[in-house]
Design a protein around this motif. Structure first.
Motif, PDB file in Angstrom:
ATOM      1  N   ALA A   1      42.500  37.388  47.640  1.00 50.34           N
ATOM      2  CA  ALA A   1      42.163  38.403  46.634  1.00 50.34           C
ATOM      3  C   ALA A   1      42.443  39.784  47.233  1.00 50.34           C
ATOM      4  O   ALA A   1      42.232  39.996  48.427  1.00 50.34           O
ATOM      5  CB  ALA A   1      40.700  38.291  46.248  1.00 50.34           C
TER       6      ALA A   1
ATOM      7  N   ILE B   1      38.166  45.626  38.774  1.00 49.36           N
ATOM      8  CA  ILE B   1      37.227  44.903  37.902  1.00 49.36           C
ATOM      9  C   ILE B   1      35.764  45.133  38.319  1.00 49.36           C
ATOM     10  O   ILE B   1      34.891  44.355  37.950  1.00 49.36           O
ATOM     11  CB  ILE B   1      37.537  43.392  37.897  1.00 49.36           C
TER      12      ILE B   1
ATOM     13  N   ALA C   1      42.674  46.157  45.696  1.00 53.39           N
ATOM     14  CA  ALA C   1      42.806  46.892  44.428  1.00 53.39           C
ATOM     15  C   ALA C   1      42.382  46.032  43.245  1.00 53.39           C
ATOM     16  O   ALA C   1      41.717  46.512  42.319  1.00 53.39           O
ATOM     17  CB  ALA C   1      44.245  47.368  44.255  1.00 53.39           C
TER      18      ALA C   1
ATOM     19  N   LEU D   1      42.958  37.996  33.059  1.00 55.40           N
ATOM     20  CA  LEU D   1      43.287  39.424  33.026  1.00 55.40           C
ATOM     21  C   LEU D   1      44.659  39.730  33.620  1.00 55.40           C
ATOM     22  O   LEU D   1      45.183  40.823  33.430  1.00 55.40           O
ATOM     23  CB  LEU D   1      42.218  40.253  33.753  1.00 55.40           C
TER      24      LEU D   1
ATOM     25  N   ALA E   1      35.366  35.652  47.018  1.00 51.99           N
ATOM     26  CA  ALA E   1      36.608  35.106  46.484  1.00 51.99           C
ATOM     27  C   ALA E   1      37.468  34.603  47.650  1.00 51.99           C
ATOM     28  O   ALA E   1      37.276  35.031  48.792  1.00 51.99           O
ATOM     29  CB  ALA E   1      37.359  36.200  45.735  1.00 51.99           C
TER      30      ALA E   1
ATOM     31  N   ARG F   1      24.104  37.882  42.708  1.00 47.25           N
ATOM     32  CA  ARG F   1      24.125  38.720  43.913  1.00 47.25           C
ATOM     33  C   ARG F   1      23.412  40.026  43.568  1.00 47.25           C
ATOM     34  O   ARG F   1      23.683  40.631  42.522  1.00 47.25           O
ATOM     35  CB  ARG F   1      25.565  38.989  44.349  1.00 47.25           C
TER      36      ARG F   1
ATOM     37  N   MET G   1      49.114  42.824  39.087  1.00 43.93           N
ATOM     38  CA  MET G   1      48.435  41.626  39.567  1.00 43.93           C
ATOM     39  C   MET G   1      48.283  41.685  41.080  1.00 43.93           C
ATOM     40  O   MET G   1      49.209  42.050  41.798  1.00 43.93           O
ATOM     41  CB  MET G   1      49.272  40.401  39.196  1.00 43.93           C
ATOM     42  N   GLY G   2      47.103  41.321  41.559  1.00 47.71           N
ATOM     43  CA  GLY G   2      46.867  41.228  43.001  1.00 47.71           C
ATOM     44  C   GLY G   2      46.913  39.770  43.411  1.00 47.71           C
ATOM     45  O   GLY G   2      47.944  39.120  43.392  1.00 47.71           O
ATOM     46  N   GLY G   3      45.740  39.221  43.727  1.00 43.29           N
ATOM     47  CA  GLY G   3      45.679  37.804  44.105  1.00 43.29           C
ATOM     48  C   GLY G   3      45.716  36.873  42.910  1.00 43.29           C
ATOM     49  O   GLY G   3      45.884  35.666  43.056  1.00 43.29           O
TER      50      GLY G   3
HETATM   51  C1  LIG Z   1      35.481  31.039  44.378  1.00 39.46           C
HETATM   52  C2  LIG Z   1      35.507  32.441  43.876  1.00 39.46           C
HETATM   53  C3  LIG Z   1      34.536  33.335  44.295  1.00 39.46           C
HETATM   54  C4  LIG Z   1      34.555  34.655  43.849  1.00 39.46           C
HETATM   55  N1  LIG Z   1      33.611  35.515  44.320  1.00 39.46           N
HETATM   56  C5  LIG Z   1      33.666  36.830  43.968  1.00 39.46           C
HETATM   57  C6  LIG Z   1      32.746  37.766  44.527  1.00 39.46           C
HETATM   58  O1  LIG Z   1      31.889  37.422  45.350  1.00 39.46           O
HETATM   59  N2  LIG Z   1      32.844  39.043  44.143  1.00 39.46           N
HETATM   60  C7  LIG Z   1      33.800  39.465  43.284  1.00 39.46           C
HETATM   61  O2  LIG Z   1      33.880  40.657  42.999  1.00 39.46           O
HETATM   62  N3  LIG Z   1      34.669  38.605  42.736  1.00 39.46           N
HETATM   63  C8  LIG Z   1      34.639  37.293  43.058  1.00 39.46           C
HETATM   64  N4  LIG Z   1      35.546  36.421  42.507  1.00 39.46           N
HETATM   65  C9  LIG Z   1      36.440  36.890  41.416  1.00 39.46           C
HETATM   66  C10 LIG Z   1      37.806  37.436  41.870  1.00 39.46           C
HETATM   67  O3  LIG Z   1      38.495  36.440  42.539  1.00 39.46           O
HETATM   68  C11 LIG Z   1      37.715  38.630  42.751  1.00 39.46           C
HETATM   69  O4  LIG Z   1      37.039  39.675  42.108  1.00 39.46           O
HETATM   70  C12 LIG Z   1      39.047  39.137  43.286  1.00 39.46           C
HETATM   71  O5  LIG Z   1      38.775  40.140  44.230  1.00 39.46           O
HETATM   72  C13 LIG Z   1      39.964  39.721  42.287  1.00 39.46           C
HETATM   73  O6  LIG Z   1      41.056  40.265  43.021  1.00 39.46           O
HETATM   74  P1  LIG Z   1      42.541  39.810  42.741  1.00 39.46           P
HETATM   75  O7  LIG Z   1      43.417  40.495  43.716  1.00 39.46           O
HETATM   76  O8  LIG Z   1      42.654  38.338  42.703  1.00 39.46           O
HETATM   77  O9  LIG Z   1      42.717  40.429  41.301  1.00 39.46           O
HETATM   78  P2  LIG Z   1      43.638  39.943  40.120  1.00 39.46           P
HETATM   79  O10 LIG Z   1      43.118  38.708  39.518  1.00 39.46           O
HETATM   80  O11 LIG Z   1      45.045  39.910  40.565  1.00 39.46           O
HETATM   81  O12 LIG Z   1      43.456  41.174  39.118  1.00 39.46           O
HETATM   82  C14 LIG Z   1      42.223  41.523  38.578  1.00 39.46           C
HETATM   83  C15 LIG Z   1      42.388  42.670  37.579  1.00 39.46           C
HETATM   84  O13 LIG Z   1      42.791  43.814  38.277  1.00 39.46           O
HETATM   85  C16 LIG Z   1      44.034  44.305  37.806  1.00 39.46           C
HETATM   86  N5  LIG Z   1      44.799  44.754  38.960  1.00 39.46           N
HETATM   87  C17 LIG Z   1      45.171  44.038  40.046  1.00 39.46           C
HETATM   88  N6  LIG Z   1      45.830  44.812  40.921  1.00 39.46           N
HETATM   89  C18 LIG Z   1      45.891  46.045  40.368  1.00 39.46           C
HETATM   90  C19 LIG Z   1      46.468  47.276  40.783  1.00 39.46           C
HETATM   91  N7  LIG Z   1      47.101  47.391  41.933  1.00 39.46           N
HETATM   92  N8  LIG Z   1      46.351  48.320  39.948  1.00 39.46           N
HETATM   93  C20 LIG Z   1      45.701  48.240  38.790  1.00 39.46           C
HETATM   94  N9  LIG Z   1      45.138  47.102  38.343  1.00 39.46           N
HETATM   95  C21 LIG Z   1      45.220  46.031  39.134  1.00 39.46           C
HETATM   96  C22 LIG Z   1      44.677  43.133  37.107  1.00 39.46           C
HETATM   97  O14 LIG Z   1      45.535  43.536  36.099  1.00 39.46           O
HETATM   98  C23 LIG Z   1      43.451  42.418  36.542  1.00 39.46           C
HETATM   99  O15 LIG Z   1      43.066  43.027  35.366  1.00 39.46           O
HETATM  100  C24 LIG Z   1      35.563  35.093  42.936  1.00 39.46           C
HETATM  101  C25 LIG Z   1      36.535  34.188  42.533  1.00 39.46           C
HETATM  102  C26 LIG Z   1      36.529  32.880  43.007  1.00 39.46           C
HETATM  103  C27 LIG Z   1      37.612  31.975  42.602  1.00 39.46           C
END
Ligand SMILES: Cc1cc2nc3c(=O)[nH]c(=O)nc-3n(C[C@H](O)[C@H](O)[C@H](O)COP(=O)(O)OP(=O)(O)OC[C@H]3O[C@@H](n4cnc5c(N)ncnc54)[C@H](O)[C@@H]3O)c2cc1C
Ligand code: SF4
Ligand code: SF4
Lengths: 459, 339
Positions: free
Chosen positions: A138, A146, A141, A77, A134, A371, A68-70
């Motif tokens: 976030a 994704i 990684a 997921l 996001a 986008r 999990m990242g952010g």
């Molecule tokens: C308001 C809003 C706007 C958003 N806009 C965008 C956007 O413009 N573009 C975009 O792409 N997304 C967007 N998102 C979706 C999402 O928040 C982002 O893609 C974000 O970058 C996901 O990163 P995270 O660290 O939160 O991932 P997480 O939610 O923590 O994880 C995502 C997936 O990656 C896996 N994972 C995490 N870390 C690792 C690791 N180190 N190794 C292997 N697997 C890993 C997790 O198991 C999970 O399956 C948005 C979300 C919100 C709430």
């Protein structure tokens, strides 16, 4: 005595392991409509070696590991569908290297988008990376895992996973591997010319290993910015308008938006065009070329560029864009389902119509948009449905809208993005059998004990 | 429906056609100008309807007060000539529309109507504005901006409601009879557009500069002359009340600033070009801004002073880039009080 907990504490230290009810509650859910499911352990490693030891332990004990990242993916997921260990990567947040000449940075997997951006602004002001909209916590990684996208995806080479220059990964069986140039020489400049193994970890939702380091491309940061909004009522005109703007080659980011709120924008298709330049006269020329490309639209007065007061412009020049984050809370009560589908550009009008029909049928509000990715090679079309977590009926309606949206995306010829477990099943159901079998072989080979984020990409 | 008080015979007999001949954006020989204007008067399609950038200036140019600009807007609307693209027009109609959320609020004279610019309330402060009450918002908004959108009908529909709201919710319960207009678009509405369309205004409109001048004369001893050279950006709506332009000279004299001799000043003032952009005539808008700002600089201006927030938003950046300071009139005058 919990032997696994003891071992985890030995690996990362007592402060970074928790089985407390509160912690398990928090890590059991995200902001979307997926059902919660509690982990047994929450662990925060600090090094790749600690990750490796945790994965080895999980293999031995046959316990699931969910990276999990952010935790902002919003489609469950990072919710541990089968319990086990949630591996919260946020402590691994060091920026290890920035190579100005070769335009890349090497970061630990838990480095947040906001941290990398702030670091570059301070220490390498001539460079930037592509930021998703996001919230800034976030991680780099989590986003590439994704196939995320951001403000340079239009102009600078597509999905963020395509901007990866190298990876360090802990395989489900505990080996630490490097992929890309860093596997052979010390620098992280490129995945070519080697056989490309990075794809085994990009778009796999953490089901094939734990990414511990990422090499990511950097791009020039320009001093001058401006933004244009082109407005039309004709939903079918969107692909042509987008095509023309893309073809000027002058736009950094191009987004399409349709939303019932605020009411003065309801019913209008808005094409938001961000432009950057090193010099003022360059910026002026770029804006002029973009405007010219749409002359025959605005000369008929059927469509046109919207004049913007400075506060509106300032908001649209922000990176990341905060509008969607603000919209996420429009229903209050902290619920936000953000479904995306990657699709060809010409499907945008149909996706819009579908989104509006689905939301009307289910009695929910929406923000729709897209986008442009990689100079028009595809679009990330989003269907954003905010809801109130305290309103059970609204949750039910949003869930139903989510299911319908996934089905509609596939029917239209798109593919749901960062789909929840049920959405992934839908995709796999449409997949060529031979591709499905290959995915299965890869997973079985990499993860013989099925410990990595089980329940996702189940083949 | 309110009808424009306009005498077609006066125009048809008019030899000079000052309204078009003095226009800085339509360039026609006298004969053609007469021909095109006659077509317009007779309700036929005219190139003027397409070429007009809605700068309001001809309202000032007509020596007979025959409302040439209001007539242009009437004809544009009747013949569906949209100066601004339709989606933008429609969106503005909703954005600026009344919300029906006004509540009674007692005020104390003097009362300033902030128009739609509630965000500029911070400028109503200090010595000059002590004891002033402010009102504003979409439910009392004059809506005169729809002159730029060929929509006299929107103003006709909304203005009586707005005037009613001002009286019912603010002035009547407070026993106030005068309303100071922060934006001279409101002042122009009440002193020019409303009478031209036979709409009664039950309060006395006062121009902001008039109010400021009187206040500042009372506080004359506290004023420290500023000694700057200041260019004034005349807003389009000041063409509806040209008599107020001299108030700028009076204010400048009082605070000890110099209004330099400029090419584009008084009757020849240039539009800020915001509406020219909205009309999608980007090259013309750019050229207009360039000429305007270069003229300010060539005249030796250190500051560019504004009455209209929209002009300010449009011109602030080019003015700053040219090395001058953009400032609202209220702030400039407060500087003379050390505030
Ligand atoms: C308001 C809003 C706007 C958003 N806009 C965008 C956007 O413009 N573009 C975009 O792409 N997304 C967007 N998102 C979706 C999402 O928040 C982002 O893609 C974000 O970058 C996901 O990163 P995270 O660290 O939160 O991932 P997480 O939610 O923590 O994880 C995502 C997936 O990656 C896996 N994972 C995490 N870390 C690792 C690791 N180190 N190794 C292997 N697997 C890993 C997790 O198991 C999970 O399956 C948005 C979300 C919100 C709430
Ligand atoms: S509006 Fe005035 S200046 Fe123009 S033609 Fe009529 S009378 Fe003459
Ligand atoms: S409003 Fe301005 S541009 Fe239009 S005709 Fe009158 S003076 Fe010319």
């Amino acid at each position: 005595m919990d032997r696994i907990k003891d071992r985890l504490e030995e690996i990362v230290g007592k402060d970074y392991v928790s089985c407390s009810a509160e912690e398990r509650f928090i890590y059991s859910r995200d902001q979307g409509v997926q059902e919660p499911s509690e982990p047994d352990y929450v662990v925060l490693p600090a090094t790749s070696e600690e990750v490796r030891e945790i994965v080895l332990l999980a293999n031995e004990a046959k316990v699931p590991v969910v990276p999990m990242g952010g935790g902002l993916v919003l489609s469950g997921l990072t919710v541990p569908l089968k319990g086990g260990i949630v591996l919260d990567m946020k402590r691994m947040n060091r920026i290890l290297e920035v190579n100005e000449n070769s335009h890349y940075a090497v970061v630990e997997a838990g480095t947040s988008q906001g941290m990398l951006d702030a670091y570059l602004r301070k220490h390498h002001p001539r460079l930037k990376h592509s930021l998703p909209d996001a919230p800034p916590v976030a991680t780099i990684a989590g986003n590439i895992a994704i196939h995320g996208s951001g403000h340079l995806s239009q102009s600078e080479g597509g999905f963020h996973s395509e901007m990866v220059t190298g990876l360090e990964v802990v395989l489900p069986t505990g080996e630490l591997v490097k992929l890309g140039s860093c596997s052979t020489v010390s620098a992280w400049f490129s995945r070519a010319p080697l056989p490309d193994l990075a794809g085994l970890f990009l778009g796999w939702n953490g089901t094939t290993g734990v990414i511990t380091k990422v090499g990511i491309k950097l791009f020039p940061r320009q001093a001058h910015h401006d933004v244009l909004i082109f407005m039309t009522e004709d939903v079918d005109a969107a692909p042509d308008i987008l095509f023309r703007v893309i073809h000027t080659g002058m736009a950094e980011d191009i987004n399409y938006a349709l939303s019932p709120k605020p009411d003065y924008l309801s019913g209008f298709q808005m094409i938001v065009i961000n432009v950057t330049a090193h010099r003022e006269d360059e910026l002026a020329l770029k804006l002029r070329i973009i405007r010219e490309s749409l002359r025959d639209y605005f000369e008929t007065k059927e469509a046109g560029f919207m004049p913007m007061p400075p506060n509106m412009k300032a908001g649209l020049l922000e990176v990341p864009q905060k509008a969607l984050s603000r919209f996420a809370d429009v229903r209050k009560g902290g619920g936000f389902e953000y479904v995306g589908a990657i699709m060809p550009l010409e499907k945008i009008p149909d996706a819009c119509r579908a989104g509006m029909e689905i939301t009307e049928r289910n009695g929910i509000t929406y923000s729709l948009g897209a986008r442009i990715i990689g100079r028009g090679h595809s679009a990330m079309f989003f269907f954003a449905y905010p809801f109130n977590r305290a309103d059970k009926d609204e949750i039910r309606r949003v869930r139903s809208a989510l299911e319908e949206t996934n089905e509609e995306a596939i029917r239209l010829g798109g593919i749901p993005w960062k789909a929840e477990a049920a959405g992934q099943k839908l995709i796999l159901g449409s997949m060529e059998p031979a591709t499905y079998e290959l995915m299965k072989k890869v997973r079985t080979l990499l993860d013989p004990n099925g410990i990595m984020n089980p329940g996702n990409w189940e083949v | 429906m309110q009808r424009l008080r306009f005498d077609p015979d006066l125009c048809l007999k008019c030899e000079t056609v000052d309204c078009i001949m003095r226009c800085q954006y339509i360039h026609l020989e006298q004969d053609r100008a007469k021909e095109e204007h006659d077509r317009l008067v007779r309700g036929r399609m005219s190139s003027i309807l397409h070429e007009c950038v809605t700068c309001y200036a001809c309202e000032e140019y007509c020596p007979h007060g025959n409302h040439p600009f209001y007539l242009i807007v009437e004809r544009q609307e009747a013949l569906s000539v949209h100066p601004v693209p339709v989606p933008i027009e429609k969106s503005q109609v909703v954005m600026m529309g009344p919300r029906g959320k006004i509540r009674p609020r007692e005020v104390q004279a003097p009362v300033i109507n902030m128009c739609f610019f509630g965000m500029m309330k911070g400028g109503i402060r200090g010595r000059i504005f002590e004891g002033v009450s402010t009102i504003g918002g979409p439910d009392i908004f004059c809506n005169l901006m729809f002159l730029h959108f060929a929509r006299n009908s929107t103003i006709k529909e909304r203005l009586p409601v707005m005037i009613g709201n001002i009286m019912k919710f603010h002035l009547e319960p407070s026993g106030v009879h005068e309303l100071i207009c922060y934006h001279d678009e409101c002042y122009g509405t009440y002193t020019s557009w409303a009478p031209a369309f036979g709409i009664e205004v039950p309060f006395k409109p006062v121009h902001l500069f008039d109010f400021m001048l009187k206040r500042m004369l009372d506080l004359k001893d506290e004023i420290r002359p500023l000694g700057f050279t200041v260019a004034y950006q005349r807003p389009c709506s000041s063409r509806l009340c040209p008599e107020t332009d001299s108030l700028v000279d009076d204010l400048f004299a009082l605070i000890g600033v110099q209004r330099p001799k400029r090419r584009y000043e008084y009757g020849r003032a240039l539009c800020c070009a915001g509406v020219i952009d909205a009309a999608q005539r980007f090259d013309l808008a750019e050229e207009n801004r360039r000429k305007n700002v270069e003229d300010m600089r060539a005249a030796g201006a250190q500051y560019a002073v504004f009455n209209c927030p929209f002009c300010f938003w449009t011109l602030a950046e080019p003015v700053m880039k040219a090395g001058m300071v953009p400032i609202m009139m209220s702030d400039l005058c407060l500087m003379a009080f050390g505030q």
